[in-house]
Design an enzyme around this catalytic site. Structure first.
Site, mmCIF file in Angstrom:
data_model
loop_
_atom_site.group_PDB
_atom_site.id
_atom_site.type_symbol
_atom_site.label_atom_id
_atom_site.label_comp_id
_atom_site.label_asym_id
_atom_site.label_seq_id
_atom_site.Cartn_x
_atom_site.Cartn_y
_atom_site.Cartn_z
ATOM 1 N N LYS A 58 -6.886 -9.623 -12.937
ATOM 2 C CA LYS A 58 -6.413 -8.870 -11.763
ATOM 3 C C LYS A 58 -6.207 -9.821 -10.598
ATOM 4 O O LYS A 58 -7.038 -10.713 -10.365
ATOM 5 C CB LYS A 58 -7.432 -7.786 -11.405
ATOM 6 C CG LYS A 58 -6.989 -6.825 -10.300
ATOM 7 C CD LYS A 58 -8.035 -5.736 -10.055
ATOM 8 C CE LYS A 58 -7.590 -4.733 -9.006
ATOM 9 N NZ LYS A 58 -8.601 -3.657 -8.805
ATOM 10 N N SER A 133 -6.756 1.105 -9.056
ATOM 11 C CA SER A 133 -5.886 0.030 -8.624
ATOM 12 C C SER A 133 -5.669 -1.071 -9.660
ATOM 13 O O SER A 133 -4.732 -1.847 -9.519
ATOM 14 C CB SER A 133 -6.443 -0.594 -7.356
ATOM 15 O OG SER A 133 -7.658 -1.292 -7.627
ATOM 16 N N SER A 157 -11.455 2.121 -9.775
ATOM 17 C CA SER A 157 -10.269 1.310 -10.060
ATOM 18 C C SER A 157 -10.252 0.591 -11.404
ATOM 19 O O SER A 157 -9.241 -0.020 -11.755
ATOM 20 C CB SER A 157 -10.055 0.281 -8.950
ATOM 21 O OG SER A 157 -9.499 0.900 -7.823
#
Lengths: 452, 93
Positions: A58, A133, A157
């Protein structure tokens, strides 16, 4: 054998048995990125040389020499001079960063649409959001563009996108995994964790990345227990089902998938017990005050002087949260908002402590849905921030309480994945993983692959 | 009620007049949702700011390597003679 179908454990075994070489492995995944990333938009940056088992990271984790944007235009072109602890640890395990995955800007969002670099598409239906997210991280795993990935979970997330995109996502306990080198969102909530093709992979990756590094004072005494003895079945295990997770707003098709999963857990020997987490309905309100307040402090560092561009480069959702946080911390409002929310947080934490309390016949784990719906259409909620926030109702309470949770494939509704959530007491990832693994071994949901 | 202009200035967020209206509407909606916290009985409840409850965690005071000056300055938009260039703080206009 299709190399990119294998989970991490099978990949390691195949490499050990010389069924294929590391070059063939990285080549197979690079090939798929070339073929599918244009359409799916899972990666923001790709690494030129991948020297190890390919992981998607990420874009909030600092990677030395590789652009790290946190999904924000304000950090476009930012090249970190060092690696986050979790990245550094993976590199010592013969894992190599294949690319940096897309995400909502500074990890703020539930759909991936707040990224400054475009939305990631759900591999099961490209007109749908992937969840967020950690959007690119789940898309990359679901579409077999990497063996596993790293995400961060502040209010859901990791779990929520894992649910919407049909992969395994583990949110560790707060403080289990070091945040050193992770671009912070809300420091009292941020939890880095694995996104994987199987539960055993999540266990393996957690073993690799957890434990103190001397750079995160919350990550202390947090080395994982020996994980060699696992549950074989669920006999005698008490599983709580909170009535607040099955109320208004839960899509009926999602509910029937989750009820089916609970029935399966009962068949496997667990005792299902109805429980109540009475302060659940206040979780979103408390969370948006606490998180936004911490966001407003944390993002003050973006001054355009030491790194990054000027503050007009923040996207809309980031501006909203900074302003909401600044408001709740401002003189005259602090006690009404921030401090009140921190007290409500105590009540939410107590809800879980009581539910798990062994001396009052408490349960071992709690199960329920991850998200009230399956993946929604791209664009559907983008102009209504509150509607988007409310979709986090089943993930936020565990974040506020700091306890571990997992989302794993629990079935499908209208051909879209539905994740089953399993929560356990603070620092009991072993329980979460054990129950998840028994469920996974006795179901076939995780064997389905999206048709790309 | 939330005064967007004031909050934006405190937060150092540049916004236009049109944005001001949009944010005022959206954040008012969020804040009125948040106001439901007023109905929770919090008398005698201590706030939770951090879950780990660790205090005074320190590491051994041993020298270790850190970033070089060049690395630390590597992402700055404007540097001069080996330091960051910032806006003047004490200068008069």
């Amino acid at each position: 054998m299709n190399i990119s179908d294998l989970d991490l454990i099978d990949t390691i075994n195949a490499l050990d048995n010389k069924q294929f070489s590391l070059n063939e492995l990285t080549g197979a995944y690079s090939e798929r990125i070339k073929k599918y990333n244009g359409e799916l938009n899972a990666f923001i940056s790709e690494n030129e040389v991948v020297d190890g088992i390919p992981v998607g990271v990420k874009d909030v984790f600092c990677t030395a020499g590789l652009q790290t944007t946190a999904g924000s235009k304000i950090l476009e072109g930012f090249i970190p001079p060092y690696n986050a602890t979790v990245v550094e640890r993976l590199l010592t395990k013969d894992v190599g960063v294949i690319g940096k995955t897309n995400c909502d800007e500074f990890a703020m969002g539930s759909s991936g649409e707040n990224s400054g670099f475009g939305v990631s598409k759900n591999p099961w239906d490209k007109s749908k959001v992937s969840g967020g997210s950690s959007s690119g991280s789940v898309v990359a795993v679901a579409a077999d563009l990497c063996v596993f990935s790293l995400g961060t979970d502040t209010g859901g997330s990791i779990r929520q996108p894992a649910s919407l995109s049909g992969v395994v996502g583990l949110k560790p306990s707060y403080g289990r995994v070091s945040r050193y080198g992770v671009i912070p969102m809300a420091s009292s909530l941020d939890c880095p964790g694995p996104i994987t093709k199987s539960v055993r992979d999540a266990r393996q990756v957690l073993q690799w990345i957890s434990g103190p590094d001397g750079y995160d004072s919350n990550c202390f005494n947090s080395k994982l227990k020996d994980q060699s003895s696992k549950l074989e079945n669920l006999k005698g295990l008490k599983i709580g089902v909170p009535k607040e997770y099955f109320g208004k707003g839960l899509n009926p098709e999602v509910e029937s998938v989750i009820q089916g999963a609970i029935k399966k857990l009962a068949e496997l020997g667990a005792k299902i017990i109805d429980i109540s987490l009475p302060h659940t309905e206040y979780a979103i309100a408390a969370y948006y005050i606490l998180m936004s307040s911490e966001v407003s402090s944390n993002l003050a560092r973006f001054d355009g002087i030491r790194f990054g561009k000027t503050r007009d480069n923040f996207g809309m959702e980031v501006k909203r949260r900074i302003m909401l946080g600044t408001f709740s911390l401002s003189s005259g409002y602090y006690d009404d908002y921030f401090n009140k929310a921190a007290k409500v947080r105590t009540l939410i934490k107590k809800d879980f402590e009581e539910a798990f309390n062994p001396s009052t016949g408490g349960v071992d784990v709690i199960v329920g849905p991850v998200s009230p719906t399956t993946a929604w259409n791209i664009g559907e909620k983008i102009s209504d921030p509150l509607a988007m926030y409310l979709s986090d109702i089943y993930t936020v309470p565990a974040s506020l309480a700091g306890i571990p949770g997992i989302s794993l494939p629990g079935g499908y509704a209208n051909e879209l994945p539905v994740g089953l959530q399993i929560l356990a007491p603070y620092m009991r990832e072993d329980l979460v993983l054990d129950v998840a693994e028994v469920y996974e071994q006795n179901t076939n949901w995780h064997k389905e692959k999206p048709r790309l | 009620m939330i005064q967007i202009k004031k909050v934006a200035r405190l937060a150092n967020i540049p916004i236009t007049t049109e944005e001001e209206e949009m944010y005022a509407e959206q954040l008012s909606k969020v804040i009125s949702y948040i106001d439901q916290l007023n109905s929770v009985d919090i008398v005698g409840i201590k706030p939770t700011y951090n879950i780990s409850e660790n205090t005074n965690i320190t590491r051994d005071d041993i020298e270790s390597t850190s970033l070089t000056q060049q690395q630390a300055l590597g992402n700055a938009a404007n540097i001069k003679e080996g330091v960051f260039v910032t806006k003047g703080v004490f200068e008069e206009k």
